[in-house]
Design an enzyme around this catalytic site. Structure first.
Site, mmCIF file in Angstrom:
data_model
loop_
_atom_site.group_PDB
_atom_site.id
_atom_site.type_symbol
_atom_site.label_atom_id
_atom_site.label_comp_id
_atom_site.label_asym_id
_atom_site.label_seq_id
_atom_site.Cartn_x
_atom_site.Cartn_y
_atom_site.Cartn_z
ATOM 1 N N TYR A 81 -12.736 23.763 -9.644
ATOM 2 C CA TYR A 81 -13.192 22.838 -10.224
ATOM 3 C C TYR A 81 -14.498 22.296 -9.460
ATOM 4 O O TYR A 81 -14.366 22.124 -8.185
ATOM 5 C CB TYR A 81 -12.045 21.739 -10.159
ATOM 6 N N ARG A 94 0.865 -1.286 0.060
ATOM 7 C CA ARG A 94 0.064 0.070 0.257
ATOM 8 C C ARG A 94 0.838 1.077 -0.020
ATOM 9 O O ARG A 94 0.350 2.418 -0.550
ATOM 10 C CB ARG A 94 -0.896 0.032 1.217
ATOM 11 N N LYS A 107 -4.974 13.472 -16.792
ATOM 12 C CA LYS A 107 -4.971 14.395 -18.176
ATOM 13 C C LYS A 107 -3.506 14.362 -19.007
ATOM 14 O O LYS A 107 -3.246 13.315 -19.316
ATOM 15 C CB LYS A 107 -5.157 15.948 -17.645
ATOM 16 N N ASP A 139 -3.580 23.798 -7.974
ATOM 17 C CA ASP A 139 -4.293 23.039 -8.989
ATOM 18 C C ASP A 139 -3.067 23.313 -10.295
ATOM 19 O O ASP A 139 -3.727 24.301 -10.833
ATOM 20 C CB ASP A 139 -5.441 22.812 -8.999
#
Length: 386
Positions: free
Chosen positions: A107, A54, A204, A179
């Site tokens: 966003y 993990r 993206k 961002d």
């Protein structure tokens, strides 16, 4: 090193992996230690020591190291998607009674997280005008825990004066989160502008091929522990296969961005000249109100922008979009293909108004020939008009 050189060499150590040019995919949950003492002392080996699946593998660490090098930050954490990057970065500073500043152009899922989950935790979010700049000082309070930036803003593409915002925030000891998905670390190095924590939807441009879901959070040394703890507390982890895909996308990031920017500028300038178009919201155009700010801080532009149509196209926009053949109708962006979507103009703004006269389309320009894309738009306008 320059960005193009970093893209090729960051996160690679062939001699550590039998000379293989790409870091292999290491898949594991369990890690076996030779002695009980080495197992119990595993934390002394540092962040990159593989102790449980993990927490990452050498593939994960190679990707994170490459992103941190490109961003100019201290360390990077990979998380499952872009929204997870937003959630973890805000959670790192959230506490009951805290005050958080978010741009009104943020966003929409980030806004929902603030107005829903964070509000239930006792965090008060104030949305501010994106172009506030140094005026952000007037919004800071003794309870402000972070200032969040998104430049350019979602859908409206306002460019924020991040150095001015950071200077005001840092004068009060308040961190700045940004961002950086639109510009990527190739076109904007956020830490040089005063950002403390930079986030991306690696889905993206970093992935670049519309087949990856991932986010990244990079922090400076001062704020890394808070970010790392939030990611760990939330239980986020990313598969080594996805990190391998992320590394592969990074290697061609510069080539793709340069071509897609060139394509986007050509398409955007053509659109500006069309009688059906009221405005093109794209900072790379000289007509954009923040063009000078973009030129000051950015090394280039993404291939995502918005097109405001004239009012009479309100009843024709669906026919226009449906008639396009090279622009796919879908979510996301940053891949190799062109996309189009209808923007719900002003629907989620509360502190400032955005009231375009007509419908707004968001275009993502891919790697097709720009003349073919222009021809597709031209026939779309003709089909919808008739």
């Amino acid at each position: 090193m320059k960005n193009d050189t970093l893209l090729v060499h960051a996160g690679r150590d062939p001699q550590a992996h039998a000379g293989m040019v790409n870091t292999p995919v290491f898949r594991t949950s369990t890690v076996i230690f030779p002695t009980l003492a080495s197992y119990q002392d595993r934390k002394s080996h540092g962040d990159k020591f593989v102790r449980y699946g993990r927490h990452g593998t050498p593939t994960t660490y190679a990707f994170e190291e490459a992103v941190a090098s490109l961003e100019g930050g201290y360390k990077t954490a990979a998380v499952p998607n872009g929204l997870a990057a937003i959630v973890a970065s805000l959670t790192a500073y959230a506490r009951p009674g805290a005050h958080l500043l978010m741009p009104d152009s943020v966003y929409t899922p980030a806004r929902r997280f603030c107005e829903g989950r964070l509000a239930s935790w006792g965090v008060r979010t104030e949305f501010y005008a994106p172009r506030i700049g140094a005026g952000i000082a007037g919004r800071l309070t003794p309870d402000t825990v972070a200032v969040y930036c998104e430049s350019p803003g979602s859908q409206t593409f306002e460019v924020q004066d991040i150095p001015a915002i950071a200077a005001a925030a840092h004068a009060r000891g308040i961190p700045v989160i940004a961002d950086n998905t639109w510009a990527t670390p190739y076109f904007l190095r956020p830490f040089e502008l005063g950002v403390d924590v930079s986030i991306h939807a690696a889905t993206k441009y970093i992935g670049g091929h519309s087949d990856l879901m991932m986010g990244v959070i990079t922090a400076n040394e001062t704020h890394w522990d808070a970010i790392h703890k939030a990611v760990d507390d939330l239980g986020y982890s990313v598969s080594p296969d996805d990190c391998y895909q992320g590394l592969r996308g990074l290697r061609t990031l510069g080539v793709r961005l340069r071509q897609q920017m060139g394509n986007a500028v050509e398409v955007a300038r053509w659109l500006e000249r069309q009688p059906q178009v009221a405005a093109v919201n794209y900072p790379a155009l000289e007509s954009h109100p923040d063009h000078a700010l973009w030129r000051r801080d950015f090394g280039g532009a993404a291939s995502l922008f918005a097109v405001e149509l004239r009012p009479e196209w309100g009843g024709r926009v669906q026919a226009l979009v449906d008639s396009l053949t090279l622009f796919g109708i879908g979510s996301s962006w940053g891949g190799y293909e062109s996309l189009v979507n209808l923007v719900q103009a002003g629907a989620s703004r509360t502190a400032t108004a955005w009231t375009p006269a007509g419908p707004v389309l968001r275009l993502h320009v891919g790697m097709e020939d720009p003349q073919d894309l222009i021809a597709d738009l031209k026939q779309g306008f003709s089909a919808a008009a008739s």
